[in-house]
Design a protein around this motif. Structure first.
Motif, mmCIF file in Angstrom:
data_model
loop_
_atom_site.group_PDB
_atom_site.id
_atom_site.type_symbol
_atom_site.label_atom_id
_atom_site.label_comp_id
_atom_site.label_asym_id
_atom_site.label_seq_id
_atom_site.Cartn_x
_atom_site.Cartn_y
_atom_site.Cartn_z
ATOM 1 N N GLU A 1 59.129 -10.803 -31.702
ATOM 2 C CA GLU A 1 59.250 -11.971 -32.559
ATOM 3 C C GLU A 1 57.880 -12.606 -32.785
ATOM 4 N N ILE A 2 57.599 -12.955 -34.028
ATOM 5 C CA ILE A 2 56.336 -13.612 -34.364
ATOM 6 C C ILE A 2 56.500 -15.113 -34.185
ATOM 7 N N LEU A 3 55.626 -15.694 -33.372
ATOM 8 C CA LEU A 3 55.659 -17.127 -33.141
ATOM 9 C C LEU A 3 54.525 -17.796 -33.889
ATOM 10 N N GLY A 4 54.792 -18.970 -34.410
ATOM 11 C CA GLY A 4 53.755 -19.742 -35.073
ATOM 12 C C GLY A 4 53.120 -20.717 -34.107
ATOM 13 N N ASN A 5 51.809 -20.862 -34.207
ATOM 14 C CA ASN A 5 51.095 -21.851 -33.405
ATOM 15 C C ASN A 5 50.965 -23.100 -34.265
ATOM 16 N N ILE A 6 51.816 -24.078 -34.021
ATOM 17 C CA ILE A 6 51.888 -25.222 -34.922
ATOM 18 C C ILE A 6 51.292 -26.479 -34.304
ATOM 19 N N HIS A 7 50.857 -27.343 -35.184
ATOM 20 C CA HIS A 7 50.365 -28.649 -34.761
ATOM 21 C C HIS A 7 51.518 -29.651 -34.725
ATOM 22 N N LYS B 1 54.220 -23.451 -29.635
ATOM 23 C CA LYS B 1 54.684 -22.178 -30.178
ATOM 24 C C LYS B 1 56.105 -22.368 -30.703
ATOM 25 N N ILE B 2 56.340 -21.873 -31.894
ATOM 26 C CA ILE B 2 57.653 -22.057 -32.508
ATOM 27 C C ILE B 2 58.035 -20.791 -33.256
ATOM 28 N N SER B 3 59.297 -20.476 -33.251
ATOM 29 C CA SER B 3 59.786 -19.267 -33.927
ATOM 30 C C SER B 3 60.243 -19.603 -35.338
ATOM 31 N N VAL B 4 60.377 -18.563 -36.155
ATOM 32 C CA VAL B 4 60.917 -18.731 -37.503
ATOM 33 C C VAL B 4 62.313 -19.350 -37.425
ATOM 34 N N LYS B 5 63.102 -18.875 -36.500
ATOM 35 C CA LYS B 5 64.460 -19.390 -36.320
ATOM 36 C C LYS B 5 64.441 -20.891 -36.034
ATOM 37 N N ASN B 6 63.496 -21.323 -35.198
ATOM 38 C CA ASN B 6 63.390 -22.748 -34.870
ATOM 39 C C ASN B 6 63.107 -23.589 -36.109
ATOM 40 N N VAL B 7 62.218 -23.095 -36.974
ATOM 41 C CA VAL B 7 61.862 -23.842 -38.184
ATOM 42 C C VAL B 7 63.059 -23.929 -39.124
ATOM 43 N N ILE B 8 63.764 -22.814 -39.299
ATOM 44 C CA ILE B 8 64.940 -22.815 -40.177
ATOM 45 C C ILE B 8 66.001 -23.761 -39.633
ATOM 46 N N GLU B 9 66.189 -23.764 -38.321
ATOM 47 C CA GLU B 9 67.155 -24.683 -37.711
ATOM 48 C C GLU B 9 66.758 -26.133 -37.953
ATOM 49 N N GLY C 1 50.987 -13.734 -40.859
ATOM 50 C CA GLY C 1 52.158 -12.986 -40.410
ATOM 51 C C GLY C 1 53.350 -13.896 -40.160
ATOM 52 N N PHE C 2 53.100 -15.012 -39.489
ATOM 53 C CA PHE C 2 54.164 -15.976 -39.209
ATOM 54 C C PHE C 2 54.696 -16.600 -40.498
ATOM 55 N N VAL C 3 53.781 -17.008 -41.377
ATOM 56 C CA VAL C 3 54.204 -17.667 -42.619
ATOM 57 C C VAL C 3 55.024 -16.711 -43.484
#
Length: 250
Positions: A4-10, A52-60, A86-88
């Motif tokens: 799973e690709i995780l995003g490094n978010i602020h 760190k956040i997953s695509v699934k987390n953002v959609i949720e 890649g994450f985006v």
């Protein structure tokens, strides 16, 4: 199984009103190569591990606030989103499966005209690009950001060539970008593009000075005043006049 690709978010902003059409979920990514002198998010510069956040987390998160996001969608900004392409890409791919409008807010600084494979993969799932043109003059762009604007302008042309809808964003800074010569040059450049849906002229402000103080970073433009309302109107007039004149000549 693919990792799973995780995003490094602020951070995440659930009620964004200035980062694309409608009311939007805005994802601020961590990391940016440029050092814009007026940047209001200096805390996103470093490529350090953050949340760190997953695509699934953002959609949720989107669905948790969807009822408030009138005519909106998801916008990814930064930092510089292309630093985590890649994450985006995975996020926008999933968003389009859910019929969610996607907007990419980028400077285009990491665009490579010699190899567009990755950016093509992202743009396939991108409904709108918010392209930040920091300064139209290359030498002044280097002074303002630390980088030339060559790839940024090439990215603008590329988006036009593939007919990807774009909102152009430009910050009006007294003594720096608020300059008749540069405004006309910007207008003539924009006249080359056939995909512009909006022009956002953003007034420079000093609201981020406290962030710089907390980070113990000197704020370079502390003596530069915010533009007056009539200066913003004048800047828009000069850009559009040069734009229309160039279109007629073209």
């Amino acid at each position: 199984m693919q990792k799973e690709i995780l995003g490094n978010i602020h951070s995440l902003e659930s009620m964004g009103t200035v980062d694309g059409p409608g009311i939007r979920l805005v994802v601020f990514l961590q990391g940016c190569p440029m050092r814009c002198q007026y940047c209001h998010n200096p805390d996103t510069w470093e490529y350090k591990d953050n949340k760190k956040i997953s695509v699934k987390n953002v959609i949720e998160k989107y669905y948790n606030v969807k009822e408030f996001l009138k005519n909106g969608g998801i916008t990814v900004t930064g930092g510089e989103p292309l630093s985590q392409i890649g994450f985006v890409t995975e996020l926008f791919k999933q968003a389009k499966k859910e019929n969610i409008h996607t907007a990419l807010d980028t400077s285009g600084i990491l665009f490579n005209p010699e190899n567009t494979t990755k950016i093509d993969g992202l743009l396939k799932y991108t409904d709108l690009v918010l392209l930040d043109i920091k300064h139209i003059n290359n030498e002044e762009h280097i002074k303002l950001t630390g980088f030339p604007n060559t790839n940024i302008l090439e990215f603008a042309k590329y988006l036009s060539a593939i007919n990807k809808p774009v909102w152009i964003r430009h910050v009006v800074i007294p003594t720096i970008t608020y300059n008749t010569v540069y405004l006309k040059e910007l207008g003539r450049f924009l006249a080359q593009l056939n995909n512009i849906k909006a022009l956002d002229l953003l007034p420079y402000h000093t609201m981020a000075i406290s962030k710089y103080e907390n980070l113990k970073i000197e704020y370079p433009l502390k003596d530069v005043p915010a533009p007056k309302k009539e200066e913003i109107m004048d800047a828009r007039f000069k850009i559009f006049r040069a734009y229309k004149e160039a279109k007629k000549l073209g």
